[in-house]
Design an enzyme around this catalytic site. Structure first.
Site, PDB file in Angstrom:
ATOM      1  N   SER A   9     -22.786 -14.034  -2.485  1.00 37.95           N
ATOM      2  CA  SER A   9     -23.344 -13.627  -1.196  1.00 37.95           C
ATOM      3  C   SER A   9     -22.206 -13.370  -0.226  1.00 37.95           C
ATOM      4  CB  SER A   9     -24.254 -14.719  -0.643  1.00 37.95           C
ATOM      5  OG  SER A   9     -24.608 -14.454   0.706  1.00 37.95           O
TER       6      SER A   9
ATOM      7  N   TYR B  82     -24.160 -23.581   1.872  1.00 36.38           N
ATOM      8  CA  TYR B  82     -24.586 -22.436   1.057  1.00 36.38           C
ATOM      9  C   TYR B  82     -23.420 -21.456   0.893  1.00 36.38           C
ATOM     10  CZ  TYR B  82     -27.121 -18.285  -0.478  1.00 36.38           C
ATOM     11  OH  TYR B  82     -27.534 -17.180  -1.188  1.00 36.38           O
TER      12      TYR B  82
END
Length: 256
Positions: free
Chosen positions: A138, A148
């Site tokens: 990501s 994350y």
């Protein structure tokens, strides 16, 4: 015939990867928790492309079920040629406000599971001297964006390192680094993205098309869209302290 195993295949980018590989004539092993959705996707791809789809329901956070997927990847009698590590989830609150058990589960799924599954497939790929591993990362991993982002930074670095190690065997490794993509991810994570402009959103089919093109071109990282390519360029050149402070403003504590 190429066989591709995709985790998190029931929806979002996983389903888009399944459709993209099926359109290229590949057979598939579809992995996710939702058996009904996997079987529906398998029927769809069988009708559209004549694809042979093996449905392998598994909760990858359960040790025994993850081990079953690893065993399937290591099965020399039914070789898997390409692994797509796509399964994942996010959390709605920053690290200081999330239950540590949820943080550990997220870290396990984003780091430990792809590490284990990749380790399972590599001996066969080295032996056959072909194949590929695609790790879905990501743009969150390019800048300080919480746990994350830290996990996604790991998967990108892991991919780039593994690519060098596997190059002598003809095995390709690609880090797929999407930005905001129209999937179920945000809703499942409980994220409020209502204030994001349409211009920032990517379609999953575009991310997959770019990734498959970059895989053929043997690129190390695949980033879709000029906006996110510019974002990646800026992330490499802006001072990290400045960026960390700016990103902290986008992370909010939950309402008390």
């Amino acid at each position: 015939m190429t066989t591709v195993l995709i985790t998190g295949a029931s929806a979002g980018l996983g389903a888009a990867f399944a459709r993209g590989f099926a359109a290229k004539g590949c057979d598939l092993v579809l992995v996710a928790r939702d058996k009904d959705r996997l079987e529906g996707l398998a029927r769809e791809l069988g009708r559209a492309h004549g694809t042979v789809c093996e449905v392998l329901p598994a909760d990858l956070l359960e040790a025994g079920e993850c081990a079953a997927v690893a065993e399937r990847l290591a099965d020399r009698a039914r070789p898997v040629d390409i692994l797509v590590n796509n399964a994942g989830f996010g959390l709605p609150a920053p690290f200081p406000y999330s239950p540590v058990e949820d943080e550990e589960r997220m870290l396990d799924l984003l780091v430990k599971v792809p590490l284990r599954l990749t380790h399972a497939i590599l001996p066969g790929l080295r032996e056959r001297r072909r194949g590929a591993v695609l790790n879905v990362s990501s743009v969150a991993g390019l800048l300080p964006t919480g746990t994350y982002g830290a996990a996604k930074a790991w998967i990108t670095a892991f991919s780039e390192s593994l690519r060098v190690d596997m190059a002598p065997y003809g095995v390709r490794v690609l880090a797929v680094v999407p930005g905001f993509t129209r999937t179920e991810f945000q809703a499942r994570a409980g994220m409020d993205v209502s204030d994001l402009r349409d211009a920032v959103w990517l379609e999953p089919e575009d991310v997959v098309a770019r990734a498959l093109r970059d895989l053929v071109l043997r690129r190390p990282v695949s980033i879709t869209g000029r906006r996110y390519q510019a974002y990646a360029f800026a992330a490499r050149h802006l001072p990290r302290g400045f960026v960390a402070r700016r990103m902290a403003r986008t992370r909010r504590a939950p309402a008390q």
